[in-house]
Design a protein around this motif. Structure first.
Motif, PDB file in Angstrom:
ATOM      1  N   LEU A   1     -36.249  15.536  15.811  1.00 27.64           N
ATOM      2  CA  LEU A   1     -37.390  14.798  15.687  1.00 27.64           C
ATOM      3  C   LEU A   1     -38.308  15.318  14.580  1.00 27.64           C
ATOM      4  CD1 LEU A   1     -38.569  14.927  19.375  1.00 27.64           C
ATOM      5  CD2 LEU A   1     -37.328  12.908  18.049  1.00 27.64           C
ATOM      6  N   ASP A   2     -38.173  16.346  14.006  1.00 24.44           N
ATOM      7  CA  ASP A   2     -38.821  16.592  12.508  1.00 24.44           C
ATOM      8  C   ASP A   2     -38.503  15.816  11.584  1.00 24.44           C
ATOM      9  OD1 ASP A   2     -40.373  18.753  13.662  1.00 24.44           O
ATOM     10  OD2 ASP A   2     -39.106  20.406  12.952  1.00 24.44           O
ATOM     11  N   ARG A   3     -37.183  15.483  11.508  1.00 28.56           N
ATOM     12  CA  ARG A   3     -36.761  14.647  10.268  1.00 28.56           C
ATOM     13  C   ARG A   3     -36.949  13.261  10.687  1.00 28.56           C
ATOM     14  NH1 ARG A   3     -33.031  15.951   6.267  1.00 28.56           N
ATOM     15  NH2 ARG A   3     -34.062  17.620   6.413  1.00 28.56           N
ATOM     16  N   ILE A   4     -36.321  12.633  11.595  1.00 33.24           N
ATOM     17  CA  ILE A   4     -36.576  11.256  11.860  1.00 33.24           C
ATOM     18  C   ILE A   4     -38.057  10.980  12.337  1.00 33.24           C
ATOM     19  CG2 ILE A   4     -34.190  10.839  12.423  1.00 33.24           C
ATOM     20  CD1 ILE A   4     -35.914  10.724  15.376  1.00 33.24           C
ATOM     21  N   GLY A   5     -39.022  11.766  12.881  1.00 32.42           N
ATOM     22  CA  GLY A   5     -40.284  11.565  13.235  1.00 32.42           C
ATOM     23  C   GLY A   5     -41.123  11.570  12.137  1.00 32.42           C
ATOM     24  N   ASP A   6     -40.769  11.642  10.844  1.00 33.64           N
ATOM     25  CA  ASP A   6     -41.847  11.575  10.099  1.00 33.64           C
ATOM     26  C   ASP A   6     -42.375  10.180   9.706  1.00 33.64           C
ATOM     27  OD1 ASP A   6     -40.140  10.174   8.312  1.00 33.64           O
ATOM     28  OD2 ASP A   6     -39.097  11.621   7.183  1.00 33.64           O
ATOM     29  N   GLN A   7     -43.007   9.808   8.640  1.00 33.76           N
ATOM     30  CA  GLN A   7     -43.687   8.732   8.429  1.00 33.76           C
ATOM     31  C   GLN A   7     -43.105   7.570   7.954  1.00 33.76           C
ATOM     32  OE1 GLN A   7     -46.952   8.851   5.666  1.00 33.76           O
ATOM     33  NE2 GLN A   7     -47.402   6.674   5.905  1.00 33.76           N
ATOM     34  N   TRP A   8     -41.711   7.838   7.430  1.00 36.10           N
ATOM     35  CA  TRP A   8     -40.928   6.787   6.881  1.00 36.10           C
ATOM     36  C   TRP A   8     -39.590   6.480   7.383  1.00 36.10           C
ATOM     37  CZ3 TRP A   8     -43.901   3.626   4.456  1.00 36.10           C
ATOM     38  CH2 TRP A   8     -45.158   4.226   4.036  1.00 36.10           C
ATOM     39  N   SER A   9     -39.036   7.576   7.986  1.00 33.84           N
ATOM     40  CA  SER A   9     -37.590   7.786   8.565  1.00 33.84           C
ATOM     41  C   SER A   9     -37.308   6.296   9.512  1.00 33.84           C
ATOM     42  CB  SER A   9     -37.241   8.782   9.096  1.00 33.84           C
ATOM     43  OG  SER A   9     -37.056   9.820   8.110  1.00 33.84           O
ATOM     44  N   LEU A  10     -38.347   6.159  10.501  1.00 33.72           N
ATOM     45  CA  LEU A  10     -38.085   5.096  11.334  1.00 33.72           C
ATOM     46  C   LEU A  10     -38.118   3.647  10.570  1.00 33.72           C
ATOM     47  CD1 LEU A  10     -39.760   6.293  14.528  1.00 33.72           C
ATOM     48  CD2 LEU A  10     -37.504   6.521  13.949  1.00 33.72           C
ATOM     49  N   LEU A  11     -38.952   3.694   9.657  1.00 35.81           N
ATOM     50  CA  LEU A  11     -38.896   2.318   8.872  1.00 35.81           C
ATOM     51  C   LEU A  11     -37.845   2.108   8.066  1.00 35.81           C
ATOM     52  CD1 LEU A  11     -42.729   2.193   7.727  1.00 35.81           C
ATOM     53  CD2 LEU A  11     -41.663   0.996   9.407  1.00 35.81           C
ATOM     54  N   VAL A  12     -37.057   3.196   7.498  1.00 37.37           N
ATOM     55  CA  VAL A  12     -36.064   2.706   6.443  1.00 37.37           C
ATOM     56  C   VAL A  12     -34.988   2.779   7.452  1.00 37.37           C
ATOM     57  CG1 VAL A  12     -34.493   4.213   5.164  1.00 37.37           C
ATOM     58  CG2 VAL A  12     -36.815   4.488   4.709  1.00 37.37           C
ATOM     59  N   LEU A  13     -34.973   3.277   8.658  1.00 36.18           N
ATOM     60  CA  LEU A  13     -33.669   2.878   9.691  1.00 36.18           C
ATOM     61  C   LEU A  13     -33.783   1.632  10.256  1.00 36.18           C
ATOM     62  CD1 LEU A  13     -33.549   6.571  11.366  1.00 36.18           C
ATOM     63  CD2 LEU A  13     -31.697   5.561   9.726  1.00 36.18           C
ATOM     64  N   SER A  14     -34.953   1.290  10.459  1.00 35.31           N
ATOM     65  CA  SER A  14     -34.946  -0.009  11.381  1.00 35.31           C
ATOM     66  C   SER A  14     -35.002  -1.381  10.129  1.00 35.31           C
ATOM     67  CB  SER A  14     -36.424  -0.317  11.822  1.00 35.31           C
ATOM     68  OG  SER A  14     -37.415  -0.068  11.020  1.00 35.31           O
ATOM     69  N   THR A  15     -35.121  -0.759   8.871  1.00 37.09           N
ATOM     70  CA  THR A  15     -34.703  -1.846   7.886  1.00 37.09           C
ATOM     71  C   THR A  15     -33.315  -2.030   7.560  1.00 37.09           C
ATOM     72  OG1 THR A  15     -36.925  -1.542   6.866  1.00 37.09           O
ATOM     73  CG2 THR A  15     -35.260  -2.533   5.395  1.00 37.09           C
ATOM     74  N   LEU A  16     -32.601  -0.702   7.599  1.00 39.83           N
ATOM     75  CA  LEU A  16     -31.177  -0.784   7.231  1.00 39.83           C
ATOM     76  C   LEU A  16     -30.371  -1.326   8.446  1.00 39.83           C
ATOM     77  CD1 LEU A  16     -30.832   2.798   5.289  1.00 39.83           C
ATOM     78  CD2 LEU A  16     -30.354   0.352   4.456  1.00 39.83           C
ATOM     79  N   GLU A  17     -31.153  -1.704   9.628  1.00 38.32           N
ATOM     80  CA  GLU A  17     -30.413  -2.234  10.866  1.00 38.32           C
ATOM     81  C   GLU A  17     -29.758  -3.517  10.477  1.00 38.32           C
ATOM     82  OE1 GLU A  17     -31.492  -3.450  15.683  1.00 38.32           O
ATOM     83  OE2 GLU A  17     -33.013  -2.767  14.082  1.00 38.32           O
ATOM     84  N   SER A  18     -30.435  -4.147   9.490  1.00 38.91           N
ATOM     85  CA  SER A  18     -30.032  -5.622   9.353  1.00 38.91           C
ATOM     86  C   SER A  18     -28.965  -5.760   8.216  1.00 38.91           C
ATOM     87  CB  SER A  18     -31.137  -6.432   8.841  1.00 38.91           C
ATOM     88  OG  SER A  18     -31.695  -6.100   7.837  1.00 38.91           O
ATOM     89  N   GLY A  19     -28.517  -4.534   7.728  1.00 38.90           N
ATOM     90  CA  GLY A  19     -27.494  -4.443   6.829  1.00 38.90           C
ATOM     91  C   GLY A  19     -27.610  -3.418   5.752  1.00 38.90           C
ATOM     92  N   THR A  20     -26.934  -3.909   4.694  1.00 39.59           N
ATOM     93  CA  THR A  20     -26.783  -2.867   3.368  1.00 39.59           C
ATOM     94  C   THR A  20     -27.877  -3.404   2.342  1.00 39.59           C
ATOM     95  OG1 THR A  20     -24.302  -2.306   4.097  1.00 39.59           O
ATOM     96  CG2 THR A  20     -25.180  -1.953   1.482  1.00 39.59           C
ATOM     97  N   PHE A  21     -28.406  -2.322   1.854  1.00 37.17           N
ATOM     98  CA  PHE A  21     -29.508  -2.682   1.011  1.00 37.17           C
ATOM     99  C   PHE A  21     -29.605  -1.649  -0.302  1.00 37.17           C
ATOM    100  CE2 PHE A  21     -31.471  -3.967   4.765  1.00 37.17           C
ATOM    101  CZ  PHE A  21     -32.019  -5.289   4.490  1.00 37.17           C
ATOM    102  N   ARG A  22     -29.846  -2.280  -1.559  1.00 38.55           N
ATOM    103  CA  ARG A  22     -30.017  -1.624  -2.480  1.00 38.55           C
ATOM    104  C   ARG A  22     -31.328  -0.779  -2.572  1.00 38.55           C
ATOM    105  NH1 ARG A  22     -27.801  -5.078  -7.696  1.00 38.55           N
ATOM    106  NH2 ARG A  22     -28.020  -2.956  -8.502  1.00 38.55           N
TER     107      ARG A  22
END
Length: 122
Positions: free
Chosen positions: A20-41
């Motif tokens: 939770l220390d790692r994925i609970g930061d301000q940005w990790s969840l947003l990055v993971l949810s964005t990558l849910e829809s595929g591969t990104f540059r």
């Protein structure tokens, strides 16, 4: 010979705090949810997330890669092309993450009201 699972082998011996220390930061969840829809540059991720700085996105992606949530692929082209995608571990986290996000959405007003009540009572 000691096991790799011995508590002293982990940076944080408590699995809940460690993850939770790692994925609970301000940005990790947003990055993971964005990558849910595929591969990104990188720059596409930057645009999709919107209000994250380049430095913070880079740091977050490195941490997620270090923890095995994200794979970074570098293509030997000029200029180099770098893509990010979720690993199996990252994809396995999407369902619990969605539950957490839904819970936060459902309970945010109650939490905000509780904070206001707490401040008013002090």
């Amino acid at each position: 010979m000691s096991s790799l699972r011995d508590a002293h082998d982990f940076e944080q011996p408590c699995p809940v705090r460690d993850v939770l220390d790692r994925i609970g930061d301000q940005w990790s969840l947003l990055v993971l949810s964005t990558l849910e829809s595929g591969t990104f540059r990188f720059n596409t991720l930057l645009r999709e997330i919107g209000d994250i700085s380049k430095q913070m996105l880079s740091r977050t992606l490195k941490q997620l890669e270090q923890d095995g949530f994200v794979t970074r692929t570098v293509y030997a082209e000029v200029p180099p092309r770098v893509e990010y995608t979720l690993t199996d571990l990252g994809r396995s986290f999407l369902q619990p993450m969605q539950h957490l996000v839904a819970w936060a959405d459902e309970n945010h007003r109650t939490i905000v009201d509780a904070r206001a009540h707490y401040r008013a009572s002090r």
